[in-house]
Design a protein around this motif. Sequence first.
Motif, mmCIF file in Angstrom:
data_model
loop_
_atom_site.group_PDB
_atom_site.id
_atom_site.type_symbol
_atom_site.label_atom_id
_atom_site.label_comp_id
_atom_site.label_asym_id
_atom_site.label_seq_id
_atom_site.Cartn_x
_atom_site.Cartn_y
_atom_site.Cartn_z
ATOM 1 N N ASN A 190 55.217 76.872 32.156
ATOM 2 C CA ASN A 190 55.367 75.389 31.700
ATOM 3 C C ASN A 190 56.653 75.033 32.686
ATOM 4 O O ASN A 190 56.802 75.035 33.779
ATOM 5 N N ASP A 191 57.653 74.404 31.752
ATOM 6 C CA ASP A 191 58.726 73.765 32.506
ATOM 7 C C ASP A 191 60.014 74.710 32.676
ATOM 8 O O ASP A 191 60.984 74.380 33.095
ATOM 9 N N GLU A 192 59.811 76.121 32.362
ATOM 10 C CA GLU A 192 60.819 77.025 32.590
ATOM 11 C C GLU A 192 60.586 78.117 33.549
ATOM 12 O O GLU A 192 59.532 78.647 33.691
ATOM 13 N N PHE A 193 61.484 78.376 34.314
ATOM 14 C CA PHE A 193 61.644 79.289 35.583
ATOM 15 C C PHE A 193 62.564 80.386 35.254
ATOM 16 O O PHE A 193 63.653 80.243 34.670
ATOM 17 N N TYR A 194 62.178 81.649 35.486
ATOM 18 C CA TYR A 194 63.002 82.770 35.485
ATOM 19 C C TYR A 194 62.964 83.174 36.752
ATOM 20 O O TYR A 194 61.917 83.615 37.402
ATOM 21 N N LEU A 195 64.406 83.377 37.313
ATOM 22 C CA LEU A 195 64.827 84.102 38.502
ATOM 23 C C LEU A 195 65.333 85.300 38.588
ATOM 24 O O LEU A 195 66.410 85.232 37.738
ATOM 25 N N LEU A 196 65.208 86.140 39.066
ATOM 26 C CA LEU A 196 65.857 87.463 39.284
ATOM 27 C C LEU A 196 66.392 88.064 40.635
ATOM 28 O O LEU A 196 65.508 88.010 41.596
ATOM 29 N N PHE A 197 67.385 87.635 40.868
ATOM 30 C CA PHE A 197 68.155 88.058 42.141
ATOM 31 C C PHE A 197 68.670 89.500 42.422
ATOM 32 O O PHE A 197 69.359 89.819 41.475
ATOM 33 N N LYS A 198 68.075 89.813 43.303
ATOM 34 C CA LYS A 198 68.414 91.684 43.852
ATOM 35 C C LYS A 198 69.198 91.573 44.795
ATOM 36 O O LYS A 198 69.109 91.075 45.978
ATOM 37 N N HIS A 199 70.273 92.493 44.901
ATOM 38 C CA HIS A 199 71.087 92.885 45.987
ATOM 39 C C HIS A 199 71.809 94.086 46.006
ATOM 40 O O HIS A 199 71.356 94.867 44.823
ATOM 41 N N ARG A 200 72.436 94.184 46.835
ATOM 42 C CA ARG A 200 73.110 95.839 46.760
ATOM 43 C C ARG A 200 74.915 95.618 46.936
ATOM 44 O O ARG A 200 75.313 96.621 47.617
ATOM 45 N N GLN A 201 75.216 94.551 46.253
ATOM 46 C CA GLN A 201 76.803 94.421 46.369
ATOM 47 C C GLN A 201 77.425 94.926 44.847
ATOM 48 O O GLN A 201 77.320 96.179 44.712
ATOM 49 N N ASP A 202 77.940 93.832 44.302
ATOM 50 C CA ASP A 202 78.515 94.516 42.905
ATOM 51 C C ASP A 202 78.552 93.476 41.897
ATOM 52 O O ASP A 202 78.060 92.323 42.424
ATOM 53 N N ARG A 203 79.171 93.532 40.899
ATOM 54 C CA ARG A 203 79.054 92.568 39.909
ATOM 55 C C ARG A 203 80.075 91.414 40.090
ATOM 56 O O ARG A 203 79.597 90.078 39.886
ATOM 57 N N ARG A 204 81.067 91.499 40.900
ATOM 58 C CA ARG A 204 81.814 90.188 41.561
ATOM 59 C C ARG A 204 80.898 89.483 42.235
ATOM 60 O O ARG A 204 80.835 88.250 42.273
#
Length: 249
Positions: A190-204
């Motif tokens: 519906n009007d809700e989007f879930y985004l999952l960003f994946k990287h290989r860096q760190d928490r900062r």
Amino acid sequence: MGKENNQDSDDKEKKDESKEPESKEKSIFVKVSDETREIIDKYKDEGVTISNFIQNSIKMYDEYHSMAPEIHGIITKYKREDESLVSFLEKAIKYYGDQKSLDRDLWVRARDEMKMMLIGKTTFNQLIAAAEAPLDAREKAYKKNVAFDLILWYTGKPLKNLTPTEIIKTIQKMWVVANYFYAIDVTQENDEFYLLFKHRQDRRFSEYWLGYFTRLFTSEDLPFKSIVEGQAFDETISITIKVAYEKKE
């Protein structure tokens, strides 16, 4: 006598008004060589009229000779005497295309092998300023958010005409191309989007981009209001965007 003169004058004016404007088209008769005649016949058989053929040829001739003198100088300098102009221009255009492809290939290699990232001028300047004034440095970088510039460039639309889906799809595409993330997964209900960003860096790194996109999707410049929730982890960022309503004009 005066009435007759007036009548003659009126009749003359009427005749002048009834005249059709003189056509600017003129007939041209020229002798051409057998070679030129063969070229004309070649395109004539394809449905091109002689009139259009001559008109387009003259236009191309004029455009060619309207080029800057330095361009003609380059042609004169590098074109061989036994080489046709068409052959030279074909090689020049191919060389230009090869260089453009080489630039793109170089970026792909640098991104994949050297793990390089594209960075906008504004963001780069903000990072330098943040290094000079580390207090609240990460938050200061959000204030000069260049995401809108990139989104407008990619979509080619005014910001007020963009939907949440278009903005999210642009981020999903461009932030991977720029090598900030190796994948961005998007799901919608519906009007809700879930985004999952994946990287290989760190928490900062995750915390920076979480703040960046939170500020983006709560910006007053957007044509809609949204509620953003997110979490930053070592190599992933989880963001939920709930579109509350569209702003009224």
